[in-house]
Design an enzyme around this catalytic site. Structure first.
Site, PDB file in Angstrom:
ATOM      1  N   SER A  59      41.683  46.961  -5.044  1.00 47.16           N
ATOM      2  CA  SER A  59      41.635  46.213  -4.122  1.00 47.16           C
ATOM      3  C   SER A  59      42.073  44.799  -4.375  1.00 47.16           C
ATOM      4  O   SER A  59      41.906  44.200  -5.554  1.00 47.16           O
ATOM      5  CB  SER A  59      40.179  46.309  -3.273  1.00 47.16           C
ATOM      6  OG  SER A  59      39.986  45.205  -2.092  1.00 47.16           O
ATOM      7  N   TYR A 115      30.526  45.418  -3.626  1.00 47.11           N
ATOM      8  CA  TYR A 115      31.763  46.056  -3.469  1.00 47.11           C
ATOM      9  C   TYR A 115      33.014  45.600  -4.438  1.00 47.11           C
ATOM     10  O   TYR A 115      33.479  46.203  -5.170  1.00 47.11           O
ATOM     11  CB  TYR A 115      32.341  46.224  -2.108  1.00 47.11           C
ATOM     12  CG  TYR A 115      33.878  46.759  -1.960  1.00 47.11           C
ATOM     13  CD1 TYR A 115      34.036  47.993  -2.023  1.00 47.11           C
ATOM     14  CD2 TYR A 115      34.799  46.038  -1.838  1.00 47.11           C
ATOM     15  CE1 TYR A 115      35.065  49.000  -2.000  1.00 47.11           C
ATOM     16  CE2 TYR A 115      36.164  46.651  -1.591  1.00 47.11           C
ATOM     17  CZ  TYR A 115      36.016  47.931  -1.601  1.00 47.11           C
ATOM     18  OH  TYR A 115      37.392  48.488  -1.408  1.00 47.11           O
TER      19      TYR A 115
END
Length: 287
Positions: free
Chosen positions: A139, A152
């Site tokens: 990501s 995360y």
């Protein structure tokens, strides 16, 4: 086109769903994995197998036995695995302090140890083949840590470290290990957000406690205005699969909203990293 045997995790929705369908449509042999194919995800599994070239396997990436059984099944049917795509993951947001040890373990077990279990299961076969491709879905939040999704971010930072080290470590053996860094896209992951379970600390954050909700509203507005297409991620994965071995970049950014920010950081760090590798006598691993 050279048809490849592809194993993909987390195909019940989002990037995994689109990638499985896109790979099969391109003529590849796809083994699409998800949990609960006979219950919660039965409809998704049945829809996937209606497409030619796709077999669905029930796999829980948090269980080593489930992972090794799946790899054995694919090898039993095909005799090889050419591509592994580690896509399964949890998205966690909220005040970081609310995450307990168990909450943190839950996210890391899926987002970090899950890919690691698959990598360890397929690497021996790819090394024996002297070729293979592992694509880890990271990501842009694996390069920069965004407030209120710190857990995360931490998981994706770990995926980045795992991928970067292995990229150089096993490339001389014929195996490419790379990652895709998506930005924010409107997928089902936003309907499955994991939050911390210790709500006793929230009051101590005052007005800051409202920021995660405000961020979510901002993302929803961005989706409505810019309409970023998650198919772009599947297309980027297909492009990596089609790229000749040894020529695949370590990082591929897919972020139509703010991708230049991450790409610039990647390019800057790559130059310094190459100098570091050279200084320590590892320049042969750079090519």
């Amino acid at each position: 086109m050279n048809k490849k045997v592809i194993l993909i995790t987390g195909t019940n929705s989002g990037f995994g769903w689109l990638t499985a369908r896109s790979c099969a449509a391109s003529g590849h042999r796809v083994y699409a994995t998800m949990r609960d194919v006979s219950s919660r995800n039965a409809d998704k599994a049945q829809e996937l197998v209606r497409q030619a070239g796709i077999t669905v396997l029930d796999v829980d990436v948090t269980r080593s036995a489930s992972v090794t059984d799946a790899v054995a099944t694919v090898l039993g049917h095909e005799g090889r695995i050419d591509v592994l795509i580690n896509n399964a993951g949890l998205y966690a947001t909220g005040i970081t302090e609310t995450f307990t040890d168990d909450d943190l373990d839950n996210v890391m077990d899926v987002d970090v140890k899950g890919p690691w279990r698959l990598i360890r299961a397929v690497l021996p076969h790819m090394r024996q083949q002297k070729e293979g491709l592992i694509i880890n879905i990271s990501s842009v939040a694996g390069r920069f840590s965004v407030p209120f999704q710190t857990v995360y971010n931490s998981a994706k930072f770990a995926v980045e470290g795992l991928t970067e080290g292995l990229h150089y470590e096993v490339r001389p053996l014929g195996v490419d290990v790379v990652m895709v860094q998506p930005g924010a896209f409107p997928t089902e992951i936003f309907g499955k957000i994991v939050s911390g379970s210790d709500n006793t600390v929230i009051a101590g954050y005052g007005e800051l406690a409202h920021v995660p909700g405000q961020m979510g509203a901002g993302v929803a507005q961005m989706f409505a205005t810019l309409k970023p297409d998650p198919q772009l991620v599947a297309d980027a994965i297909l492009s990596l699969i089609d790229t000749p071995a040894g020529q695949r970049p370590l990082r591929t950014v897919v972020d139509p909203v703010a991708g230049s920010f991450t790409a610039s950081a990647n390019n800057s760090v790559k130059k310094e990293y190459d100098q570091f590798m050279t200084a320590f006598g590892m320049q042969a691993m750079l090519s």
